[in-house]
Design a protein around this motif. Structure first.
Motif, PDB file in Angstrom:
ATOM      1  N   ALA A 155       0.811  -1.194   0.222  1.00 27.74           N
ATOM      2  CA  ALA A 155      -0.427  -0.065   0.058  1.00 27.74           C
ATOM      3  C   ALA A 155       0.538   1.835   0.054  1.00 27.74           C
ATOM      4  O   ALA A 155       1.525   1.276   1.026  1.00 27.74           O
ATOM      5  N   ALA A 156       0.389   2.005  -1.227  1.00 24.00           N
ATOM      6  CA  ALA A 156       1.526   3.346  -0.909  1.00 24.00           C
ATOM      7  C   ALA A 156       0.798   3.987  -0.100  1.00 24.00           C
ATOM      8  O   ALA A 156       0.355   5.323  -0.775  1.00 24.00           O
ATOM      9  N   LEU A 157       1.257   4.146   1.188  1.00 24.91           N
ATOM     10  CA  LEU A 157       0.883   5.094   2.185  1.00 24.91           C
ATOM     11  C   LEU A 157       2.553   5.558   2.994  1.00 24.91           C
ATOM     12  O   LEU A 157       3.257   5.256   3.151  1.00 24.91           O
ATOM     13  N   ASP A 158       1.864   6.599   3.835  1.00 21.65           N
ATOM     14  CA  ASP A 158       3.372   7.507   3.679  1.00 21.65           C
ATOM     15  C   ASP A 158       3.505   6.785   6.142  1.00 21.65           C
ATOM     16  O   ASP A 158       4.571   7.244   6.364  1.00 21.65           O
ATOM     17  N   GLY A 159       3.149   5.741   6.219  1.00 21.86           N
ATOM     18  CA  GLY A 159       3.180   5.078   7.588  1.00 21.86           C
ATOM     19  C   GLY A 159       2.064   4.137   7.875  1.00 21.86           C
ATOM     20  O   GLY A 159       0.864   4.025   7.632  1.00 21.86           O
ATOM     21  N   PHE A 160       2.323   3.863   8.030  1.00 24.18           N
ATOM     22  CA  PHE A 160       1.896   2.137   9.357  1.00 24.18           C
ATOM     23  C   PHE A 160       1.712   2.395  10.765  1.00 24.18           C
ATOM     24  O   PHE A 160       2.812   1.943  11.328  1.00 24.18           O
ATOM     25  N   VAL A 161       0.739   1.733  11.508  1.00 28.37           N
ATOM     26  CA  VAL A 161       0.999   1.990  12.542  1.00 28.37           C
ATOM     27  C   VAL A 161      -0.287   0.774  13.270  1.00 28.37           C
ATOM     28  O   VAL A 161      -1.702   0.601  13.328  1.00 28.37           O
ATOM     29  N   SER A 162       0.330   0.245  14.105  1.00 27.97           N
ATOM     30  CA  SER A 162      -0.209  -1.533  14.955  1.00 27.97           C
ATOM     31  C   SER A 162      -0.309  -0.714  16.068  1.00 27.97           C
ATOM     32  O   SER A 162       0.551  -1.049  17.221  1.00 27.97           O
ATOM     33  N   PHE A 163      -1.850  -0.665  16.827  1.00 24.14           N
ATOM     34  CA  PHE A 163      -2.075  -0.691  18.349  1.00 24.14           C
ATOM     35  C   PHE A 163      -2.244  -2.286  18.872  1.00 24.14           C
ATOM     36  O   PHE A 163      -3.638  -2.844  18.366  1.00 24.14           O
ATOM     37  N   HIS A 164      -1.455  -3.055  20.171  1.00 25.41           N
ATOM     38  CA  HIS A 164      -2.347  -3.978  20.052  1.00 25.41           C
ATOM     39  C   HIS A 164      -2.563  -5.080  18.979  1.00 25.41           C
ATOM     40  O   HIS A 164      -3.560  -5.587  19.174  1.00 25.41           O
ATOM     41  N   GLY A 165      -1.967  -4.633  17.907  1.00 27.68           N
ATOM     42  CA  GLY A 165      -2.877  -5.994  16.562  1.00 27.68           C
ATOM     43  C   GLY A 165      -2.105  -7.339  16.569  1.00 27.68           C
ATOM     44  O   GLY A 165      -1.338  -8.095  17.677  1.00 27.68           O
ATOM     45  N   GLY A 166      -3.035  -7.688  16.206  1.00 27.61           N
ATOM     46  CA  GLY A 166      -2.308  -9.332  15.649  1.00 27.61           C
ATOM     47  C   GLY A 166      -1.169  -9.252  14.151  1.00 27.61           C
ATOM     48  O   GLY A 166      -0.923  -8.165  13.459  1.00 27.61           O
ATOM     49  N   LEU A 167       0.449 -10.262  14.867  1.00 24.63           N
ATOM     50  CA  LEU A 167       1.313  -8.949  14.529  1.00 24.63           C
ATOM     51  C   LEU A 167       2.186 -10.566  13.601  1.00 24.63           C
ATOM     52  O   LEU A 167       2.863 -10.166  13.459  1.00 24.63           O
ATOM     53  N   PRO A 192      -1.672 -11.428  25.453  1.00 20.57           N
ATOM     54  CA  PRO A 192      -1.645 -12.851  25.570  1.00 20.57           C
ATOM     55  C   PRO A 192      -2.145 -13.207  23.937  1.00 20.57           C
ATOM     56  O   PRO A 192      -1.972 -14.644  23.861  1.00 20.57           O
ATOM     57  N   VAL A 193      -2.561 -12.381  23.351  1.00 19.00           N
ATOM     58  CA  VAL A 193      -3.097 -12.851  21.723  1.00 19.00           C
ATOM     59  C   VAL A 193      -1.266 -12.528  20.628  1.00 19.00           C
ATOM     60  O   VAL A 193      -1.461 -13.655  20.025  1.00 19.00           O
ATOM     61  N   SER A 194      -0.893 -11.637  20.825  1.00 15.53           N
ATOM     62  CA  SER A 194       0.375 -11.833  19.840  1.00 15.53           C
ATOM     63  C   SER A 194       1.318 -11.073  21.160  1.00 15.53           C
ATOM     64  O   SER A 194       1.221 -10.003  21.592  1.00 15.53           O
ATOM     65  N   GLY A 195       1.818 -11.835  21.732  1.00 17.79           N
ATOM     66  CA  GLY A 195       3.091 -11.690  22.486  1.00 17.79           C
ATOM     67  C   GLY A 195       4.497 -11.365  22.065  1.00 17.79           C
ATOM     68  O   GLY A 195       4.928 -10.499  21.507  1.00 17.79           O
ATOM     69  N   LEU A 199       6.776  -9.953  18.135  1.00 19.47           N
ATOM     70  CA  LEU A 199       6.566  -8.197  18.207  1.00 19.47           C
ATOM     71  C   LEU A 199       8.065  -7.919  17.788  1.00 19.47           C
ATOM     72  O   LEU A 199       8.674  -7.811  16.716  1.00 19.47           O
ATOM     73  N   ALA A 200       9.540  -9.259  18.769  1.00 21.71           N
ATOM     74  CA  ALA A 200      10.486  -9.064  17.729  1.00 21.71           C
ATOM     75  C   ALA A 200      11.300  -9.851  16.582  1.00 21.71           C
ATOM     76  O   ALA A 200      11.427  -9.913  16.417  1.00 21.71           O
ATOM     77  N   ARG A 222      -2.168  -5.624  28.734  1.00 23.65           N
ATOM     78  CA  ARG A 222      -2.718  -6.704  28.025  1.00 23.65           C
ATOM     79  C   ARG A 222      -3.120  -6.753  26.445  1.00 23.65           C
ATOM     80  O   ARG A 222      -1.912  -5.549  25.709  1.00 23.65           O
ATOM     81  N   HIS A 223      -4.103  -7.243  26.431  1.00 25.70           N
ATOM     82  CA  HIS A 223      -4.423  -7.126  24.628  1.00 25.70           C
ATOM     83  C   HIS A 223      -5.145  -5.554  24.729  1.00 25.70           C
ATOM     84  O   HIS A 223      -4.393  -4.947  24.230  1.00 25.70           O
ATOM     85  N   SER A 224      -5.982  -5.316  25.148  1.00 23.50           N
ATOM     86  CA  SER A 224      -6.974  -4.252  24.895  1.00 23.50           C
ATOM     87  C   SER A 224      -7.192  -2.812  25.252  1.00 23.50           C
ATOM     88  O   SER A 224      -7.695  -2.222  26.149  1.00 23.50           O
ATOM     89  N   PHE A 225      -5.704  -2.328  25.169  1.00 22.72           N
ATOM     90  CA  PHE A 225      -4.693  -1.457  26.514  1.00 22.72           C
ATOM     91  C   PHE A 225      -5.527  -0.868  26.274  1.00 22.72           C
ATOM     92  O   PHE A 225      -5.239   0.642  27.351  1.00 22.72           O
ATOM     93  N   THR A 226      -5.845   0.052  24.880  1.00 25.97           N
ATOM     94  CA  THR A 226      -6.236   1.505  24.367  1.00 25.97           C
ATOM     95  C   THR A 226      -7.770   1.246  24.978  1.00 25.97           C
ATOM     96  O   THR A 226      -8.645   2.185  24.373  1.00 25.97           O
ATOM     97  N   VAL A 227      -8.722  -0.079  24.990  1.00 29.34           N
ATOM     98  CA  VAL A 227     -10.564   0.030  25.309  1.00 29.34           C
ATOM     99  C   VAL A 227     -11.012   0.188  26.055  1.00 29.34           C
ATOM    100  O   VAL A 227     -10.877  -0.321  27.443  1.00 29.34           O
ATOM    101  N   PRO A 228     -11.265   1.206  26.834  1.00 27.82           N
ATOM    102  CA  PRO A 228     -12.269   1.700  27.687  1.00 27.82           C
ATOM    103  C   PRO A 228     -13.943   0.895  28.495  1.00 27.82           C
ATOM    104  O   PRO A 228     -14.066   0.691  27.250  1.00 27.82           O
ATOM    105  N   GLY A 229     -13.404   0.465  29.683  1.00 30.06           N
ATOM    106  CA  GLY A 229     -14.519  -0.606  29.204  1.00 30.06           C
ATOM    107  C   GLY A 229     -14.417  -1.998  29.617  1.00 30.06           C
ATOM    108  O   GLY A 229     -14.694  -2.647  29.825  1.00 30.06           O
ATOM    109  N   SER A 230     -13.409  -2.597  29.492  1.00 32.81           N
ATOM    110  CA  SER A 230     -12.476  -3.728  28.576  1.00 32.81           C
ATOM    111  C   SER A 230     -11.740  -4.123  29.665  1.00 32.81           C
ATOM    112  O   SER A 230     -11.471  -2.774  30.850  1.00 32.81           O
ATOM    113  N   ASP A 231     -11.474  -4.962  30.377  1.00 32.92           N
ATOM    114  CA  ASP A 231     -10.562  -5.463  31.559  1.00 32.92           C
ATOM    115  C   ASP A 231      -8.765  -5.314  31.229  1.00 32.92           C
ATOM    116  O   ASP A 231      -8.254  -5.647  32.357  1.00 32.92           O
TER     117      ASP A 231
END
Length: 253
Positions: A155-167, A192-195, A199-200, A222-231
């Protein structure tokens, strides 16, 4: 539609750069077509000023929700045109884990279809209100995996950013088609989804491919650390990662 709380107002106040005195943020859903299938994305812009760039947001596995809308509006208030794209289809409204798993699993199993929808959504971004030529793609969880898929697809974009993504890179794929645009990761060390080993591994691949990259790792998150209301929600990490995104955008677009 899966209910998720809106991002805390304090996160916006702390995480983003100084804003104009009067922000006039508007949000609207727009439809677009990819290979005969209709999709519905959400566009947020600040009509009080010229956008600094465009940020494409890929939704999580539960489809388009208030979470993506709120992220889009936060980015619009920071001065960007934000386009939360749809990769499931306008006629879908997933309810519950089984439907989330089925829709995301379909794309994981058919990477050609996944890429077709991502690339078609990128093309559609040229026609949205407030569109700019400079674009970065971001995504959370499933959306983070989608961002990496788009990068590997060239994809011809200027950058890519993953937040707690599947890696993990799928078998048979590599980074040879990537354009060389930088890749940024915001990830929890206890995901626990992508340890941290995942990432390494992907960062080793980026080193080998000569692609600029960086990561912020949040110890114990852990996984969804940016999602308010999640554990898994960690307010400090959510605020810091959004601030880090804005730093990345300022550098790349």
């Amino acid at each position: 539609m899966h209910a998720r709380s809106l991002i805390a107002a304090t996160a916006l106040a702390v995480a983003i750069a100084p804003l104009p005195l009067v922000a006039e943020v508007t949000g609207q859903y727009v439809t677009y077509t990819v290979n005969g299938t209709e999709f519905e994305g959400y566009v947020a812009t600040d009509t009080a000023r010229e956008p600094m760039g465009t940020v494409l947001i890929v939704h999580d596995w539960d489809g388009m929700t208030e979470y993506e809308e709120s992220r889009a509006r936060m980015l619009a208030e920071a001065g960007y045109t934000a386009f939360a794209i749809d990769v499931y289809g306008a006629d879908t409204d997933p309810q519950g884990f089984e439907e989330y798993r089925a829709l995301s699993g379909e794309l994981y199993a058919d990477r050609a279809l996944f890429r077709e929808r991502l690339m078609g959504s990128i093309a559609a971004a040229a026609d949205i209100p407030g569109a700019t030529g400079n674009m970065v793609m971001i995504g959370y969880c499933f959306g983070g995996a989608a961002v990496l898929e788009a990068a590997r697809a060239g994809a011809a974009l200027d950058g890519f950013v993953s937040f707690h993504g599947g890696l993990p890179t799928p078998e048979g794929q590599d980074w040879s088609m990537a354009t060389g645009a930088p890749v940024m990761f915001f990830h929890g060390s206890a995901d626990p989804v992508s340890g941290i080993a995942d990432l390494a591994a992907v960062m080793d691949e980026l080193v080998e491919a000569g692609i600029p990259h960086d990561a912020r790792i949040y110890g114990g998150a852990r996984h969804s650390f940016t999602v308010p209301g999640s554990d898994d929600y960690v307010e400090a990490a959510a605020i810091d990662s959004f601030a880090g995104l804005l730093e990345f955008l300022a550098e790349e677009i």
